[in-house]
Each structure stands twice: as C-alpha cells, then as structure tokens.
Design a protein around this motif. Structure first.
Motif, PDB file in Angstrom:
ATOM      1  N   PRO A  50     -21.908  12.640 -74.412  1.00  0.00           N
ATOM      2  CA  PRO A  50     -22.470  11.901 -75.543  1.00  0.00           C
ATOM      3  C   PRO A  50     -23.980  12.077 -75.643  1.00  0.00           C
ATOM      4  O   PRO A  50     -24.607  12.745 -74.818  1.00  0.00           O
ATOM      5  N   GLU A  51     -24.548  11.462 -76.658  1.00  0.00           N
ATOM      6  CA  GLU A  51     -25.994  11.423 -76.853  1.00  0.00           C
ATOM      7  C   GLU A  51     -26.418   9.970 -76.979  1.00  0.00           C
ATOM      8  O   GLU A  51     -25.873   9.232 -77.791  1.00  0.00           O
ATOM      9  N   PHE A  52     -27.383   9.565 -76.147  1.00  0.00           N
ATOM     10  CA  PHE A  52     -27.901   8.208 -76.196  1.00  0.00           C
ATOM     11  C   PHE A  52     -29.335   8.227 -76.721  1.00  0.00           C
ATOM     12  O   PHE A  52     -30.131   9.098 -76.353  1.00  0.00           O
ATOM     13  N   ARG A  53     -29.652   7.231 -77.536  1.00  0.00           N
ATOM     14  CA  ARG A  53     -31.014   7.080 -78.065  1.00  0.00           C
ATOM     15  C   ARG A  53     -31.594   5.778 -77.527  1.00  0.00           C
ATOM     16  O   ARG A  53     -31.023   4.707 -77.747  1.00  0.00           O
ATOM     17  N   PHE A  54     -32.711   5.873 -76.834  1.00  0.00           N
ATOM     18  CA  PHE A  54     -33.230   4.747 -76.080  1.00  0.00           C
ATOM     19  C   PHE A  54     -34.450   4.128 -76.734  1.00  0.00           C
ATOM     20  O   PHE A  54     -35.404   4.822 -77.095  1.00  0.00           O
ATOM     21  N   PHE A 158     -38.605  -3.434 -70.928  1.00  0.00           N
ATOM     22  CA  PHE A 158     -39.572  -3.456 -72.024  1.00  0.00           C
ATOM     23  C   PHE A 158     -39.103  -2.579 -73.177  1.00  0.00           C
ATOM     24  O   PHE A 158     -38.504  -1.517 -72.952  1.00  0.00           O
ATOM     25  N   PRO A 159     -39.421  -2.955 -74.405  1.00  0.00           N
ATOM     26  CA  PRO A 159     -39.251  -2.013 -75.515  1.00  0.00           C
ATOM     27  C   PRO A 159     -40.153  -0.802 -75.303  1.00  0.00           C
ATOM     28  O   PRO A 159     -41.328  -0.939 -74.942  1.00  0.00           O
ATOM     29  N   LEU A 160     -39.610   0.377 -75.524  1.00  0.00           N
ATOM     30  CA  LEU A 160     -40.396   1.598 -75.384  1.00  0.00           C
ATOM     31  C   LEU A 160     -41.604   1.568 -76.307  1.00  0.00           C
ATOM     32  O   LEU A 160     -42.707   1.979 -75.914  1.00  0.00           O
ATOM     33  N   GLU A 161     -41.415   1.067 -77.512  1.00  0.00           N
ATOM     34  CA  GLU A 161     -42.517   0.997 -78.478  1.00  0.00           C
ATOM     35  C   GLU A 161     -43.665   0.143 -77.951  1.00  0.00           C
ATOM     36  O   GLU A 161     -44.841   0.490 -78.118  1.00  0.00           O
ATOM     37  N   GLU A 162     -43.334  -0.959 -77.281  1.00  0.00           N
ATOM     38  CA  GLU A 162     -44.375  -1.832 -76.749  1.00  0.00           C
ATOM     39  C   GLU A 162     -45.103  -1.176 -75.575  1.00  0.00           C
ATOM     40  O   GLU A 162     -46.332  -1.286 -75.445  1.00  0.00           O
TER      41      GLU A 162
END
Length: 329
Positions: A50-54, A158-162
């Motif tokens: 599969p492909e996961f998006r984190f 943590f959110p990656l964006e943060e």
C-alpha cells in the motif's frame, strides 16, 4: 554498502543517499557477501504494497529524556534516538539529530486500503467496493504499526505541519526546511529508511544527499506537506497471505496455518531533524502535554525493560511537570 556499530552497540549495514527497495538491497548485500537470515528468507507469503500519506510524526522516549524535554520546554538532540555512528565532523550523522517516526493512525489504514484497491482494480463497481471486507490491517503487524514503544514509555505525537513550521521559524529564519534522502540501514530483521531535515544554512554539508521529492515509485516521498511511505515489508511475521479475487475485484487476507508462518524483515521510515550547535526545538508546555501519551514496551525493544515505567509511575511523573493539566495521561 558499508558496516558500522552504532552508539547503542547494534550492528548496521548501510548505504548513504539512497532508499533501496528490498530487491535492490538484497542484490547489494549478496554481492558483498553480508549474511542476513531474514532478508533472504524464501517462500514469503504474498502481502500487499500500500501507500500511506503521513500528517503526523511521533517521538518515543524514556523517563530521563522526558524530564529534559519538560525542563527545556522542547527537544534537544541529546534526547533523541542516538542510533547513529560517530563519524567525521563533515558527516551529517556525526551531528546533532532529533529522531522521529511516522505515526500511522488507524483511520489511515482504510484510506490506504481504498487507494490500493482503486489502483489495482480501477474498474470495480460500487457494489464490489461495498462488498469488499477490510484486509490491510491483518498485514500491518510490524512494530511500525503498533501503539507500543521500543524506546521508552512516553510518546509525543505532533502534526508534521507544526513540526516543520516550528523548525522553519526557529532554525531556518523563515525559509522552508529542506528534506533529503539520508540512508537505507539494515539491521538483523529491520530496514530503516531515514530522511534528514535541515536548514538552508547547511546546504554545503547536506547537498550530497538527494532531495526528497514526489517520485511516484520511491519508497519514501514528500508531496503537499505530507510524507508518503510505500512499505516494502509491513508484517515482520507473516501470518496471512494476500489472495486476489480478480473476478470480484477483491483482495482477501487468508489466515495461514501456524507451520506456514514466516519471519521476514520489516521496514519503517525515520525522520531526523538537524539541530546544530546544541540548539533546541521549543514548544509551549501545554502544547507538549497535549501531544503526550503513555506506551507499553514494544518488541523488539531498543531500551532495556527496566527503563520503562508503569502507568501509575508515568502519571505521577507527568503530573509533577504538568500539575494543572486537566486530562490524565
């Protein structure tokens, strides 16, 4: 490929600047005559890719490091996973790195499953899609997918964006952080694909590592603020076999008899944030606490079992640093 012993005393076989798929890794290891009983296991049951998006990363740690995080109101490289060898000062893996892992939420399993089915059976009907039973979670049995921790009793998610936003502000003076392909590392039964995050100030040191782009065929990619992972081996112990039902446009997890179970390598992605000259990555204390959770010991553990806390001891420790936080650990 080269070999080394990391700071925890574990043997590593590694290659810099590449994320090798298992077929490529096997060829490299075979040519150099490096033994590995798991990587070359034969008759491994068929499993999904599969492909996961984190959108989230987690940092697992022990009691002493959590105390340091609370006192510093953030992360120092010294509190990170130190699974890197001490090398020359011009090598980024000699420098201070703060290590994180990809965080796989349970709801993302369904999204990855749907994406895999849509790619495999693009002509499946709505009725076939409705009749499809969940199967992917049966294969997600390696430590990369578990809620347990191999490094200590505490997990900060943590959110990656943060994380990237804090790194942009504190380390990059507003410029975008740079993500690069760091290494493929082979242990006894584990393959780690590492990504390094650094500021533009250190381009001269890291520019020998390829940028982490949005390549559709790479093990690990970066697109639209998300890290994409396409696992090469997601089971560790294979207890199920993937059965494809092309006439129904279905996939099924078929439980194998115990004597057919196979132990194989498993892979995961680690993200290392470069923190130069002893600098820290700081956050509001309540923010830190809101992302903190308790973990039972995972297998195989990297930290000794006596470094893990009970839930009661963990709650007492956390309350000492966050006495007014309204929600228990």
């Amino acid at each position: 490929m080269d070999e080394r012993v990391n700071r925890r005393g574990y043997h590593e076989t590694f290659i810099k600047g590449q994320h090798l798929k298992l077929t490529e890794l096997k060829e490299k290891v075979k040519v150099q005559g490096i033994p590995n009983q798991y990587l070359f296991k034969e008759d491994v049951p068929l499993y999904p890719r599969p492909e996961f998006r984190f959108t989230h990363l987690h940092h697992d740690t022990d009691t002493n490091a959590l105390c340091e995080i609370a006192l510093e109101e953030g992360f120092l490289a010294a509190s990170a996973n130190e699974d890197v060898e001490e090398q020359s000062p011009k090598d980024p893996h000699h420098m201070d790195l703060l290590w994180w892992s990809l965080s796989v939420p349970q709801w993302d399993m369904g999204s990855a499953e749907k994406h895999l089915l849509d790619d495999t059976y693009p002509d499946r009907t709505e009725e076939q899609a409705a009749a499809q039973q969940p199967f992917l979670k049966q294969f997600a049995s390696s430590p990369a997918f578990l809620n347990t921790s191999r490094y200590g009793s505490y997990r900060l998610t943590f959110p990656l964006e943060e994380l990237l936003g804090a790194y942009r502000k504190q380390m990059c003076v507003g410029s975008e952080p740079i993500l690069r392909v760091s290494e493929t590392v082979l242990y006894k039964q584990e393959v780690m694909y590492s990504v390094v995050v650094h500021s533009h100030f250190y381009n001269d040191i890291f520019n020998k590592y390829p940028l982490l782009d949005d390549s559709p065929h790479a093990v690990c990619a970066y697109k639209d603020g998300q890290i994409i992972w396409r696992p090469e081996a997601m089971c560790e112990t294979h207890r199920f076999q993937l059965d494809r039902k092309p006439y129904q446009n279905h996939m099924v997890a078929h439980l194998l008899s115990e004597h057919l179970h196979k132990s194989y390598v498993w892979d995961h992605v680690a993200v290392a944030f470069h923190l130069p000259d002893g600098e820290g990555l700081n956050f509001d204390m309540n923010r830190l606490r809101s992302y903190l959770s308790f973990c039972e010991p995972g297998h195989p553990t990297v930290s000794p079992y006596d470094e893990y806390d009970s839930l009661e001891d963990a709650q007492e420790l956390v309350e000492a640093y966050w006495p007014y936080y309204p929600i228990p650990l």
